[in-house]
Design a protein around this motif. Sequence first.
Motif, PDB file in Angstrom:
ATOM      1  N   TRP A 137       0.922  -1.051   0.079  1.00 53.47           N
ATOM      2  CA  TRP A 137       0.100   0.199   0.033  1.00 53.47           C
ATOM      3  C   TRP A 137       0.951   1.221  -0.048  1.00 53.47           C
ATOM      4  O   TRP A 137       2.222   1.180   0.130  1.00 53.47           O
ATOM      5  CB  TRP A 137      -0.866   0.037   1.242  1.00 53.47           C
ATOM      6  N   ALA A 138       0.168   2.366  -0.220  1.00 52.67           N
ATOM      7  CA  ALA A 138       0.658   3.646  -0.410  1.00 52.67           C
ATOM      8  C   ALA A 138      -0.043   4.704   0.197  1.00 52.67           C
ATOM      9  O   ALA A 138      -1.130   4.674  -0.196  1.00 52.67           O
ATOM     10  CB  ALA A 138       1.341   3.924  -1.759  1.00 52.67           C
ATOM     11  N   ALA A 139       0.552   5.964   0.768  1.00 60.17           N
ATOM     12  CA  ALA A 139      -0.374   6.629   1.143  1.00 60.17           C
ATOM     13  C   ALA A 139       0.313   7.964   1.162  1.00 60.17           C
ATOM     14  O   ALA A 139       1.674   8.291   1.370  1.00 60.17           O
ATOM     15  CB  ALA A 139      -0.658   6.539   2.780  1.00 60.17           C
ATOM     16  N   HIS A 140      -0.330   9.149   0.794  1.00 59.37           N
ATOM     17  CA  HIS A 140      -0.020  10.382   0.547  1.00 59.37           C
ATOM     18  C   HIS A 140       0.423  10.932   2.082  1.00 59.37           C
ATOM     19  O   HIS A 140      -0.305  10.779   2.983  1.00 59.37           O
ATOM     20  CB  HIS A 140      -0.764  11.512   0.109  1.00 59.37           C
ATOM     21  N   ILE A 141       1.517  11.896   2.260  1.00 56.76           N
ATOM     22  CA  ILE A 141       1.427  12.615   3.380  1.00 56.76           C
ATOM     23  C   ILE A 141       0.675  13.806   3.362  1.00 56.76           C
ATOM     24  O   ILE A 141       0.737  14.511   2.215  1.00 56.76           O
ATOM     25  CB  ILE A 141       3.142  13.127   3.351  1.00 56.76           C
ATOM     26  N   THR A 142      -0.206  13.877   4.315  1.00 51.39           N
ATOM     27  CA  THR A 142      -1.109  14.958   4.350  1.00 51.39           C
ATOM     28  C   THR A 142      -0.713  16.342   5.128  1.00 51.39           C
ATOM     29  O   THR A 142      -1.201  17.318   4.745  1.00 51.39           O
ATOM     30  CB  THR A 142      -2.274  14.505   5.076  1.00 51.39           C
ATOM     31  N   ALA A 143       0.370  16.366   5.972  1.00 44.92           N
ATOM     32  CA  ALA A 143       0.791  17.386   6.698  1.00 44.92           C
ATOM     33  C   ALA A 143       2.265  17.326   7.090  1.00 44.92           C
ATOM     34  O   ALA A 143       2.313  15.872   7.621  1.00 44.92           O
ATOM     35  CB  ALA A 143      -0.122  17.710   7.527  1.00 44.92           C
TER      36      ALA A 143
END
Length: 220
Positions: free
Chosen positions: A199-205
């Motif tokens: 899986w992969a996830a955007h950095i949001t902050a």
Amino acid sequence: MTADPITDHRFQRLREARLAKGFDTAAAAADAFGWNRNTYASNENGNAVFSYRRAKEYAGAFGVRPEWLYDAAGPMLPATAAGFVPIVGRVGANPDGVVLFATGQEAGDLAPIPPGGTDKAAALRVVGHSMRGVADDGALIYFEDQRTPPTPDMLGHVVVVEVDTDEVLVKRLLRGSRGGVFDLESVAGPTRHDAHLRWAAHITAIIPPYQARRIIRGAG
């Protein structure tokens, strides 16, 4: 041989977690998170006892505590306060960008949900200086813990990923040499080529160290 009630009921807790997450069938959950259907079904029906490493993976996907899932220790759900999300690990202590879970921070440390974040948000605390230029020592990195495959809009960006060797990393996502694999570029250190991602996830902050120290709520 005397039965172990904790192990015997582990599969029942797994089924309970899956249903609580809204998946009506084991196959639907396996497909959503990229797990082998037969392996997951065997874990859930009790034919194959799963390890603590696998319990952490299942717990992260279903939003429950791995300790509860594995050996019935403590409550099913993480203890979070309204408007806060867990600090789930630390990153940046070495050039590889490996996320170390449950290490170096008190269990239960929380941080406020970032602007635009949801109750799926999680935070990582930066330790050391190997991520200088992205996040300094003591900073918080937020991401949405959705456990979904990488998307084209992530290419060229620093994201949080899990690879098939069970490592969670903070890396710049690049195209690999063929479809289905990716290059992972470190802020400092060598690039990992042709990695298979779960899986992969955007950095949001990213919250700078000074502000991070002010907003973290300790376990006590």
